[in-house]
Design an enzyme around this catalytic site. Structure first.
Site, short mmCIF file in Angstrom:
data_model
loop_
_atom_site.label_atom_id
_atom_site.label_comp_id
_atom_site.label_asym_id
_atom_site.label_seq_id
_atom_site.Cartn_x
_atom_site.Cartn_y
_atom_site.Cartn_z
N SER A 14 0.81 -1.22 0.00
CA SER A 14 0.00 0.00 0.00
C SER A 14 0.84 1.27 0.00
CB SER A 14 -0.94 0.01 1.22
OG SER A 14 -0.20 -0.03 2.42
N SER A 134 14.19 -8.11 4.88
CA SER A 134 14.68 -8.02 6.24
C SER A 134 14.97 -6.56 6.53
CB SER A 134 15.92 -8.91 6.42
OG SER A 134 16.45 -8.81 7.71
N TYR A 148 11.64 -5.87 17.30
CA TYR A 148 11.81 -5.70 15.85
C TYR A 148 13.06 -6.43 15.38
CZ TYR A 148 12.76 -3.51 11.35
OH TYR A 148 13.04 -3.30 10.02
N LYS A 152 13.58 -9.65 12.73
CA LYS A 152 14.39 -9.58 11.52
C LYS A 152 15.60 -10.52 11.58
CE LYS A 152 11.86 -6.68 9.28
NZ LYS A 152 11.11 -7.13 8.07
#
Length: 282
Positions: A14, A134, A148, A152
């Protein structure tokens, strides 16, 4: 059904990297299915002939139906770009575990599930590319980004293992590691850090870190999403793509420094750069 045109799925399309990648792959001749929760924000992609689909990647039945639809309409999936993800920042001590689980659900498990769904058709055709987005945050760590980074780092490890498993079937697995990119990511990270830890014992760290993140988003500091889209397009088109592409502002420098510097030295560098050397009050 067109058997001649390659087909690509791009999640998180988006805005930002996802939208730029969908546009780039479409220009390169792919039939692109762009998926995101906010379909109203993909009107521009739809107007340019890209197939847009409303999808919450954490909804397993919806993801299954989506992949089945693409295969029914096109008969093939040549590339999956797992781009959907976000960064919720805050002091590790103060982040609710429900938020931690959601970040892992979006950034890791949804990526894994979509990959599982496309692998059988790729394996049958003995061809395909999985591109996992990543971050340099999958190679280096910064304060306030514990969950976070956990997500990753997990994407990096999953990709490495998967690359070996599926290579005999002609399937390639590529990791893209963006640095500072002009997207909504920084704003979301700053807002979550302030909401979670903007008061209390971690306030000085949050104020310094969010100021750094804000400065990184200023014009001329971050790279446009197109640099990431270009790297993805190169990887998908290459017969033998690199296993990793560190792209965008400061990406190669950060990854290289982490590889060369001992942990304690790197910690001091990050403290100076990200927090201005600030330490929380004792």
């Amino acid at each position: 059904m067109s058997a001649s045109r390659p087909v690509a799925i791009v999640t998180g399309a988006s805005s930002g990297i996802g939208a730029a990648t969908a546009e780039r792959l479409a220009r390169d001749g792919f039939t692109v299915y762009a998926a995101a929760r906010r379909i109203e924000r993909m009107q521009g992609l739809e107007a340019s002939g890209i197939n847009v689909v409303a999808l919450d990647v954490t909804d397993d039945p919806a993801s299954t139906a989506f992949v089945e639809r693409v295969l029914a309409e096109r008969g093939r999936i040549d590339a999956l770009v797992n781009n959907a993800g976000y960064g919720a920042y805050g002091a590790f001590e103060e982040i609710p575990l429900d938020e931690a689980r959601r970040q892992l659900d979006v950034n890791l498990f949804a990526l894994a599930r979509l990959t599982q769904l496309v692998l059988p058709s790729m394996r049958e055709r003995r061809s395909g590319t999985i591109v996992n987005i990543s971050s340099i945050g999958g190679r280096i760590t910064t304060p306030l980004g514990s969950w976070y980074h956990a997500s990753k780092f997990a994407v990096e490890g999953l990709s490495d293992a998967l690359r070996i498993e599926v290579a005999p079937f002609g399937i390639r697995v590529v990791v893209i590691e963006p640095g500072a990119i002009e997207t909504e990511w920084g704003g979301i990270a700053r807002a979550s850090a302030l909401e979670t830890s903007g008061t209390g014992p971690y306030r000085p760290l949050v104020e310094s870190a969010t100021a750094f993140l804000e400065a990184s988003d200023r014009p001329g500091r971050a790279s446009p999403p197109s640099v990431v889209a270009d790297a993805i397009a190169r990887a998908v088109a290459a017969k033998h793509p690199r296993t990793r592409y560190a792209v965008g502002s400061q990406a190669r420098l950060a990854v290289g420094a982490r590889r060369l510097l001992p942990d304690r030295v790197f910690d001091r560098v990050i403290s100076r750069v990200f927090l201005g050397g600030m330490r929380p009050p004792r």
